[in-house]
Design a protein around this motif. Structure first.
Motif, mmCIF file in Angstrom:
data_model
loop_
_atom_site.group_PDB
_atom_site.id
_atom_site.type_symbol
_atom_site.label_atom_id
_atom_site.label_comp_id
_atom_site.label_asym_id
_atom_site.label_seq_id
_atom_site.Cartn_x
_atom_site.Cartn_y
_atom_site.Cartn_z
ATOM 1 N N ALA A 194 9.065 -2.573 -15.680
ATOM 2 C CA ALA A 194 8.921 -1.190 -15.229
ATOM 3 C C ALA A 194 7.720 -1.078 -14.292
ATOM 4 N N PRO A 195 7.669 -0.050 -13.462
ATOM 5 C CA PRO A 195 6.483 0.147 -12.625
ATOM 6 C C PRO A 195 5.216 0.181 -13.479
ATOM 7 N N ARG A 196 4.196 -0.543 -13.045
ATOM 8 C CA ARG A 196 2.963 -0.649 -13.832
ATOM 9 C C ARG A 196 1.887 0.312 -13.371
ATOM 10 N N ASN A 197 2.110 0.940 -12.219
ATOM 11 C CA ASN A 197 1.139 1.902 -11.700
ATOM 12 C C ASN A 197 1.835 2.827 -10.721
ATOM 13 N N VAL A 198 1.101 3.793 -10.238
ATOM 14 C CA VAL A 198 1.690 4.791 -9.336
ATOM 15 C C VAL A 198 2.142 4.157 -8.028
ATOM 16 N N THR A 199 1.394 3.186 -7.542
ATOM 17 C CA THR A 199 1.764 2.532 -6.274
ATOM 18 C C THR A 199 3.117 1.854 -6.385
ATOM 19 N N GLU A 200 3.349 1.119 -7.477
ATOM 20 C CA GLU A 200 4.640 0.456 -7.667
ATOM 21 C C GLU A 200 5.765 1.482 -7.809
ATOM 22 N N LEU A 201 5.493 2.546 -8.534
ATOM 23 C CA LEU A 201 6.510 3.581 -8.698
ATOM 24 C C LEU A 201 6.875 4.206 -7.358
ATOM 25 N N MET A 202 5.891 4.548 -6.544
ATOM 26 C CA MET A 202 6.168 5.205 -5.277
ATOM 27 C C MET A 202 6.919 4.287 -4.314
ATOM 28 N N ALA A 203 6.721 2.990 -4.428
ATOM 29 C CA ALA A 203 7.480 2.049 -3.607
ATOM 30 C C ALA A 203 8.967 2.092 -3.993
ATOM 31 N N ARG A 204 9.250 2.166 -5.282
ATOM 32 C CA ARG A 204 10.645 2.254 -5.719
ATOM 33 C C ARG A 204 11.239 3.623 -5.361
ATOM 34 N N ILE A 205 10.423 4.658 -5.447
ATOM 35 C CA ILE A 205 10.877 5.994 -5.057
ATOM 36 C C ILE A 205 11.297 5.991 -3.590
#
Length: 290
Positions: A190-201
């Protein structure tokens, strides 16, 4: 908040308070308004001042004032001849939005049943609540290997395929405002931080496609999308889950084409500008989805 100075019992369990303080007064007024609205039913579509007093136990003076205020704000209407009250136009408009959303969920579930029957996998319809995804409907597949999350289950939205797809419909500031602090570590994939999440977004916004593998549940993968109903301004997330280790990349691509066809059809029905644009922008995938 100061302690209540007066309290009398009401039939449907929410107490009637007369309190001091702005916050307490606001909540008291809201509770009392809700109690009055609950007096209406299919068997009693209109109520009199006396009916409300009898059903709620509120004082006559408070009842008259509340009924007048609810009438002034459009929640109630009053018959000029009988002086009885009935639900107002604002209640009707809110009810119409609620029905539109529920109807849309039912339509999505119907389409999802076809997808689940075709693929054998379990499907979900969910909504976004803060930073969580809440399951509304579950359509069980025929695959013997299943991990089913029943309706009402809440999961961190950033770690689910349809949850991320729904988050992608928000702007970046809204997404960041919803995320818990500190950012939780759910699983290694799973995304480990906001940066990783926003890349998937960003990828979801570009393709409409969202996927997970061993994120919120070990051994479970999923494909998902979000669709917004223009009439009700509500967004739902749809996902198909499957055994992650037993589903090849080629099979996932096939599943997505099936699921994408559903997304396009729901997007047309809901007049969703995102899916209308994605449908027009990717003619090759559209043809494959057919």
């Amino acid at each position: 908040m100061t302690a209540p100075r007066h309290r009398s019992t009401i039939n449907n369990t929410v107490p009637f308070y007369e309190t001091t303080g702005i916050a307490a007064s606001t909540m008291s007024a809201l509770d009392n308004a809700i109690e009055i609205l609950r007096c209406f039913s299919p068997q009693q579509p209109e109520v009199s001042n006396a009916d409300v007093i009898r059903l709620t136990g509120k004082p006559k003076s408070s009842t008259s004032r509340l009924l007048r205020q609810l009438k002034e704000c459009g929640l109630l209407e009053q018959d000029a001849t009988t002086r009885r009250y009935r639900p107002g136009l604002l209640v009707f408009e809110l009810g119409r939005l609620h029905r539109a959303q529920n109807d849309f969920v039912a339509i999505a579930e119907q389409h999802l049943r076809t997808v689940c029957a075709t693929t054998g996998h379990t499907g979900y319809v969910a909504v976004l609540d803060g930073d969580e995804q809440v399951v509304l409907r579950v359509v069980r597949g025929t695959n013997p290997l299943q991990v089913v999350s029943p309706p009402g289950v809440r999961t961190p939205a950033f770690a689910t395929s349809n949850g991320r797809a729904m988050l992608a419909r928000l702007n970046d500031a809204d997404i960041r405002a919803r995320l818990p602090r500190p950012f939780p570590v759910v699983s290694p994939t799973a995304p480990r931080n906001v940066t990783e999440l926003m890349a998937r977004i960003a990828d979801i916004r570009r393709t409409g496609y969202s996927s997970t593998s061993d994120e919120s549940l070990p051994g479970v993968g999923s494909l998902g999308f979000a669709v917004s109903n223009r009439d009700s301004n509500e967004t739902i997330g749809v996902a198909l889950s499957f055994p992650s280790q037993l589903t090849s990349t080629k099979e996932r691509a096939r599943l997505w084409q099936i699921l994408r066809a559903m997304a396009v059809e729901l997007g047309r029905l809901a007049d969703d500008p995102v899916w209308l644009a994605l449908d027009d922008a990717v003619p090759v995938r559209k043809a494959a989805a057919r």
